[in-house]
Design a protein around this motif. Structure first.
Motif, PDB file in Angstrom:
ATOM      1  N   ILE A  18       0.836  -1.201   0.000  1.00  0.00           N
ATOM      2  CA  ILE A  18       0.000   0.000   0.000  1.00  0.00           C
ATOM      3  C   ILE A  18       0.878   1.262   0.000  1.00  0.00           C
ATOM      4  O   ILE A  18       0.583   2.246  -0.684  1.00  0.00           O
ATOM      5  CB  ILE A  18      -0.944  -0.017   1.225  1.00  0.00           C
ATOM      6  N   VAL A 185      -7.363   5.476   7.128  1.00  0.00           N
ATOM      7  CA  VAL A 185      -8.054   4.505   6.268  1.00  0.00           C
ATOM      8  C   VAL A 185      -7.983   3.145   6.953  1.00  0.00           C
ATOM      9  O   VAL A 185      -7.005   2.816   7.629  1.00  0.00           O
ATOM     10  CB  VAL A 185      -7.472   4.409   4.839  1.00  0.00           C
ATOM     11  N   PRO A 187      -8.323  -0.517   5.696  1.00  0.00           N
ATOM     12  CA  PRO A 187      -8.524  -1.499   4.622  1.00  0.00           C
ATOM     13  C   PRO A 187      -8.888  -2.876   5.171  1.00  0.00           C
ATOM     14  O   PRO A 187      -8.487  -3.248   6.282  1.00  0.00           O
ATOM     15  CB  PRO A 187      -7.153  -1.572   3.930  1.00  0.00           C
ATOM     16  N   THR A 190      -5.918  -6.705   1.600  1.00  0.00           N
ATOM     17  CA  THR A 190      -5.489  -6.055   0.357  1.00  0.00           C
ATOM     18  C   THR A 190      -4.203  -6.720  -0.102  1.00  0.00           C
ATOM     19  O   THR A 190      -3.312  -6.966   0.731  1.00  0.00           O
ATOM     20  CB  THR A 190      -5.247  -4.550   0.642  1.00  0.00           C
ATOM     21  N   ILE A 224      -6.528   1.512  -2.300  1.00  0.00           N
ATOM     22  CA  ILE A 224      -6.338   2.154  -0.981  1.00  0.00           C
ATOM     23  C   ILE A 224      -5.615   3.495  -1.193  1.00  0.00           C
ATOM     24  O   ILE A 224      -5.949   4.518  -0.569  1.00  0.00           O
ATOM     25  CB  ILE A 224      -5.524   1.234  -0.038  1.00  0.00           C
ATOM     26  N   MET A 246     -12.261   0.903   3.804  1.00  0.00           N
ATOM     27  CA  MET A 246     -12.051   0.410   2.440  1.00  0.00           C
ATOM     28  C   MET A 246     -12.160  -1.109   2.510  1.00  0.00           C
ATOM     29  O   MET A 246     -11.163  -1.820   2.594  1.00  0.00           O
ATOM     30  CB  MET A 246     -10.662   0.841   1.957  1.00  0.00           C
TER      31      MET A 246
END
Ligand SMILES: NC(=O)c1ccc[n+]([C@@H]2O[C@H](COP(=O)([O-])OP(=O)(O)OC[C@H]3O[C@@H](n4cnc5c(N)ncnc54)[C@H](O)[C@@H]3O)[C@@H](O)[C@H]2O)c1
Length: 253
Positions: A18, A185, A187, A190, A224, A246
């Motif tokens: 990310i 954020v 996530p 991912t 992301i 997310m």
């Protein structure tokens, strides 16, 4: 796409996953980027990928976020070289041991908190001090869906990610009048070095992980990254103290 020309983004853990996708996205949007990572090989690879875009300058700075001295030095070097720090993305993190609470070791607990929580705290302190001196800035912290829900066999990780949201909301309130916005954020799984190992550990594991996500797939680092860019953009000037999930719909249910 938001425009980050003449802005400097300091991104921890930008050597992989990310963080790397976020560094590339900021560079594509015109920002000068500092890739701060403990892993020099991967960090310099990110810088090479940014250089291929032939855009603004990117620079690797070796930094262990668990060391307040390293973090202070990395932020100082950023400002010495680029003259400012507009954006702080506190992304460096580890997955930790996969075990139920009673089976976690104290070493794993301490390591988790040192990197995934204290690391974020040290970075926020250094970034906010610089942002106060220059009149504002934007910070995004990487929490996780495990920061808003429990995570079976991930107690220390979940605890650290919940605490990151506490720091995010508090700093947002404390500095909103100084033109500093702080968001997070969260996530769900991912694709990255951190989770691909788990995803690939067995076909049953992949099925089990995929089943919990309503959209039916894992996230992509680039997805992301786009949320992070939006949180830092001028178009988003009214949003602070928020945790954007997310998660392919996971927490909607
Ligand atoms: N991938 C996911 O499914 C997922 C989900 C939720 C949250 N997150 C969070 O997103 C962030 C990035 O995760 P990722 O999946 O891209 O992982 P990743 O393993 O691909 O990348 C993590 C990066 O952090 C660096 N790093 C690790 N320890 C460090 C330290 N002490 N100092 C500086 N750098 C260090 C690594 O070298 C690596 O480049 C983490 O905070 C993670 O907890 C990831």
């Amino acid at each position: 796409m938001p425009d980050f020309s003449n802005q400097v983004a300091f991104i921890t853990g930008a050597g992989s996953g990310i963080g790397r996708a976020t560094a590339l996205a900021f560079a594509q949007a015109g920002a000068q980027v500092v890739v701060a990572d403990i892993d020099e090989t991967n960090g310099t690879q990110t810088v090479r990928e940014i250089n291929r875009l032939q855009g603004p300058e990117a620079r690797f700075i070796a930094c262990n976020v668990a060391s307040p001295e390293d973090v202070d030095a990395a932020v100082r070097q950023t400002v010495e070289h680029f003259g400012r720090l507009d954006i702080g993305i506190n992304n460096a993190g580890i997955g930790g041991a996969y075990a139920r609470l009673a089976d976690q070791t104290l070493d794993d607990w301490n390591r988790m908190l040192a990197i995934n929580l204290s690391g974020v705290f040290y970075c926020m302190q250094a970034e906010i001090r610089q942002m106060l001196a220059q009149g504002g800035g934007k910070i995004v912290n990487l929490s996780s869906i495990a920061g808003v829900r429990g995570m079976i066999k991930g107690g220390p990780y979940s605890a650290a990610k919940h605490a990151v949201l506490g720091l995010t909301k508090t700093a947002a309130l404390e500095y909103v009048r100084q033109n500093i916005r702080v968001n997070a954020v969260c996530p769900v799984y991912t694709h990255s070095a951190m989770v691909d190992e788990l995803i690939n550990s067995s076909p049953e594991m992949e099925q089990r992980m995929r089943r919990v996500i309503p959209i039916g797939r894992f996230g992509q680092p680039e997805e992301i990254a786009q949320a992070i860019l939006w949180l830092c953009s001028d178009e988003n000037a009214f949003c602070t103290g928020q945790a954007i999930q997310m998660d392919g719909g996971l927490t909607a249910g």
